[in-house]
Design a protein around this motif. Structure first.
Motif, PDB file in Angstrom:
ATOM      1  N   SER A   1      18.243  -4.108   4.486  1.00  0.00           N
ATOM      2  CA  SER A   1      18.577  -2.915   4.654  1.00  0.00           C
ATOM      3  C   SER A   1      20.228  -2.788   4.796  1.00  0.00           C
ATOM      4  O   SER A   1      20.811  -3.368   5.059  1.00  0.00           O
ATOM      5  CB  SER A   1      17.763  -2.308   5.759  1.00  0.00           C
ATOM      6  OG  SER A   1      18.280  -1.238   6.350  1.00  0.00           O
TER       7      SER A   1
ATOM      8  N   ASP B   1      -3.173  -8.412   8.452  1.00  0.00           N
ATOM      9  CA  ASP B   1      -1.730  -8.043   9.336  1.00  0.00           C
ATOM     10  C   ASP B   1      -0.892  -9.381   9.177  1.00  0.00           C
ATOM     11  O   ASP B   1      -1.189 -10.569   9.776  1.00  0.00           O
ATOM     12  CB  ASP B   1      -2.323  -7.808  10.738  1.00  0.00           C
ATOM     13  CG  ASP B   1      -1.322  -7.663  11.691  1.00  0.00           C
ATOM     14  OD1 ASP B   1      -0.044  -8.089  11.328  1.00  0.00           O
ATOM     15  OD2 ASP B   1      -1.375  -7.136  12.811  1.00  0.00           O
ATOM     16  N   LEU B   2       0.233  -9.315   8.653  1.00  0.00           N
ATOM     17  CA  LEU B   2       1.188 -10.408   8.228  1.00  0.00           C
ATOM     18  C   LEU B   2       1.512 -10.979   9.492  1.00  0.00           C
ATOM     19  O   LEU B   2       2.236 -12.042   9.477  1.00  0.00           O
ATOM     20  CB  LEU B   2       2.185 -10.096   7.497  1.00  0.00           C
ATOM     21  CG  LEU B   2       1.773  -9.790   6.003  1.00  0.00           C
ATOM     22  CD1 LEU B   2       2.792  -8.795   5.177  1.00  0.00           C
ATOM     23  CD2 LEU B   2       1.705 -10.977   5.289  1.00  0.00           C
TER      24      LEU B   2
ATOM     25  N   ALA C   1       7.128  -5.778   3.318  1.00  0.00           N
ATOM     26  CA  ALA C   1       6.644  -5.330   4.701  1.00  0.00           C
ATOM     27  C   ALA C   1       7.746  -5.367   5.700  1.00  0.00           C
ATOM     28  O   ALA C   1       8.330  -6.295   6.171  1.00  0.00           O
ATOM     29  CB  ALA C   1       5.029  -5.895   4.859  1.00  0.00           C
ATOM     30  N   GLY C   2       7.715  -4.070   6.198  1.00  0.00           N
ATOM     31  CA  GLY C   2       8.903  -3.926   7.311  1.00  0.00           C
ATOM     32  C   GLY C   2       8.430  -2.828   8.310  1.00  0.00           C
ATOM     33  O   GLY C   2       7.881  -1.966   7.694  1.00  0.00           O
TER      34      GLY C   2
ATOM     35  N   ASP D   1      -1.500  -5.857   2.451  1.00  0.00           N
ATOM     36  CA  ASP D   1      -0.930  -4.706   3.445  1.00  0.00           C
ATOM     37  C   ASP D   1      -2.105  -4.682   4.678  1.00  0.00           C
ATOM     38  O   ASP D   1      -3.229  -5.164   4.352  1.00  0.00           O
ATOM     39  CB  ASP D   1      -0.930  -3.493   2.804  1.00  0.00           C
ATOM     40  CG  ASP D   1      -0.149  -2.385   3.209  1.00  0.00           C
ATOM     41  OD1 ASP D   1       1.199  -2.022   2.791  1.00  0.00           O
ATOM     42  OD2 ASP D   1      -0.399  -1.713   4.403  1.00  0.00           O
ATOM     43  N   LEU D   2      -1.645  -3.836   5.596  1.00  0.00           N
ATOM     44  CA  LEU D   2      -2.533  -3.786   6.925  1.00  0.00           C
ATOM     45  C   LEU D   2      -3.610  -2.638   6.322  1.00  0.00           C
ATOM     46  O   LEU D   2      -4.734  -2.688   6.851  1.00  0.00           O
ATOM     47  CB  LEU D   2      -1.748  -2.812   7.968  1.00  0.00           C
ATOM     48  CG  LEU D   2      -0.827  -3.744   8.883  1.00  0.00           C
ATOM     49  CD1 LEU D   2      -0.189  -2.741   9.676  1.00  0.00           C
ATOM     50  CD2 LEU D   2      -1.861  -4.494   9.759  1.00  0.00           C
TER      51      LEU D   2
ATOM     52  N   ALA E   1       0.851  -1.372   0.148  1.00  0.00           N
ATOM     53  CA  ALA E   1      -0.156  -0.218  -0.110  1.00  0.00           C
ATOM     54  C   ALA E   1       0.760   1.218  -0.053  1.00  0.00           C
ATOM     55  O   ALA E   1       0.309   2.357  -0.249  1.00  0.00           O
ATOM     56  CB  ALA E   1      -0.850   0.061   1.340  1.00  0.00           C
ATOM     57  N   SER E   2       2.049   1.243   0.229  1.00  0.00           N
ATOM     58  CA  SER E   2       2.820   2.398   0.527  1.00  0.00           C
ATOM     59  C   SER E   2       4.329   2.188   0.038  1.00  0.00           C
ATOM     60  O   SER E   2       4.858   0.884  -0.181  1.00  0.00           O
ATOM     61  CB  SER E   2       2.695   2.732   1.721  1.00  0.00           C
ATOM     62  OG  SER E   2       3.978   3.858   2.238  1.00  0.00           O
ATOM     63  N   GLY E   3       5.133   3.074  -0.247  1.00  0.00           N
ATOM     64  CA  GLY E   3       6.574   3.287  -0.518  1.00  0.00           C
ATOM     65  C   GLY E   3       7.088   2.126  -1.651  1.00  0.00           C
ATOM     66  O   GLY E   3       6.444   2.281  -2.706  1.00  0.00           O
ATOM     67  N   ILE E   4       8.057   1.381  -1.154  1.00  0.00           N
ATOM     68  CA  ILE E   4       8.747   0.511  -2.123  1.00  0.00           C
ATOM     69  C   ILE E   4       7.634  -0.547  -2.538  1.00  0.00           C
ATOM     70  O   ILE E   4       7.700  -0.796  -3.701  1.00  0.00           O
ATOM     71  CB  ILE E   4       9.613  -0.205  -1.318  1.00  0.00           C
ATOM     72  CG1 ILE E   4      11.117   1.053  -1.042  1.00  0.00           C
ATOM     73  CG2 ILE E   4      10.559  -1.117  -2.051  1.00  0.00           C
ATOM     74  CD1 ILE E   4      12.270   0.526   0.060  1.00  0.00           C
ATOM     75  N   GLY E   5       6.875  -1.193  -1.699  1.00  0.00           N
ATOM     76  CA  GLY E   5       5.949  -2.232  -2.315  1.00  0.00           C
ATOM     77  C   GLY E   5       4.880  -1.811  -3.007  1.00  0.00           C
ATOM     78  O   GLY E   5       4.695  -2.464  -4.151  1.00  0.00           O
TER      79      GLY E   5
END
Ligand code: NAD
Length: 266
Positions: free
Chosen positions: A157, A80-81, A105-106, A57-58, A35-39
């Motif tokens: 990372s 929620d993973l 997800a992180g 995603d959450l 849902a966000s960013g890199i993903g």
């Protein structure tokens, strides 16, 4: 927000993303944290390259807006993973076929060194960054083994490469991601499966540093973050991740690829 609160300028700002048509044609790619960013950038690129994405995603709202953007090749799964039922939801949405899994997800920690870290921070960071990744991978691998092929890309990372990029919980969790990646690469090397990791440096995304950031840890980290060459975009990262997820990386297995503008070379 990036992992580096004093982040320098954007790297390679003139770069234009170019999709490779049909690279994921006929394939299903599971992307966590989509849902966000890199993903989100990975999901967008896979659909642009004619793949079908199971986006996990959450954030129900984030997935809804992504589905509106990407159309019917995006299958949203709100989950929620860290919960036990998440893997089954993903398998149900994938409907028997997963060619690639991007374990993206992180969550960050609050820069705490060991004498300050709380059990709650340690457990939450490990639950998302390590345990949830292991659980979903464990659920997906049998499907890939049955198919005789599959590619898994895990997000580590800069903090998975050295000790000077975050607090102890995030650093240990991202080193664990490297260990899981290498172990799986070895275990399934003769089963047609590939496992690789991507190590971003600073990336302009929605990732949050909790408000209770450690002053002790933050001050120590600032001395090294000054060497960071710049901040990448999420699309920069999607480029490396999609390469490893795709058949273009046919002979790449067990690699940990920094995508950090050279920060890890310092
Ligand atoms: P982000 O916060 O923008 O996106 C992460 C997504 O994961 C969010 O949409 C969030 O809702 C989702 N998520 C978090 N916990 C979840 C859970 N339990 N179940 C389902 N979804 C969950 O972050 P990002 O910067 O795009 O980070 C993606 C990955 O890249 C992470 O693994 C992060 O550690 C890694 N990374 C990021 C940076 C950076 O500077 N942004 C640097 C190095 C590594």
């Amino acid at each position: 927000m990036t992992e580096n609160p004093a982040a320098p300028a954007m790297l390679n700002a003139e770069w234009v993303e170019k999709a490779t048509p049909e690279r994921f044609a006929g394939q299903t790619v599971v992307v966590t944290g989509a849902a966000s960013g890199i993903g989100r950038a990975v999901a967008t690129r896979v659909v642009a390259e004619d793949g079908r994405v199971v986006a996990v995603d959450l954030s129900e709202d984030g997935l809804k807006s992504l589905a509106e953007e990407l159309g019917e090749n995006l299958v949203p799964v709100t989950a929620d993973l860290t919960r036990e039922d998440a893997s089954q939801k993903v398998l149900d949405a994938a409907d028997g076929r997963i060619d690639a899994l991007v374990n993206n997800a992180g969550i960050m920690d609050n820069f705490s060194p060991v004498h300050e870290v709380t059990d709650a921070t340690w457990q939450r960071v490990f639950a998302v960054n390590v345990e949830a990744m292991m659980r979903l991978t464990r659920a997906v691998v049998p499907l890939m083994m049955e198919a005789g092929h599959g590619s898994v890309v895990n997000l580590t990372s800069e903090a998975g490469l050295r000790g000077s990029a975050a607090g102890i919980a995030y650093t240990a969790s991202k080193h664990a991601v490297v260990g899981m990646t290498r172990n799986c690469a070895f275990m399934y090397a003769t089963s047609g499966l590939r496992f690789n990791a991507v190590a971003p440096g600073g990336v302009a995304t929605g990732i949050e540093i909790p408000k209770d950031a450690s002053q002790f840890g933050g001050a120590r980290l600032a001395t090294v973050q000054a060497n960071m060459p710049g901040v990448a975009s999420a699309a920069h990262l999607a480029s490396a991740i999609c390469f490893l997820a795709s058949d273009d990386a046919v002979n790449v297995n067990g690699a940990v690829l920094p995508s950090d503008g050279g920060w890890s070379a310092v």
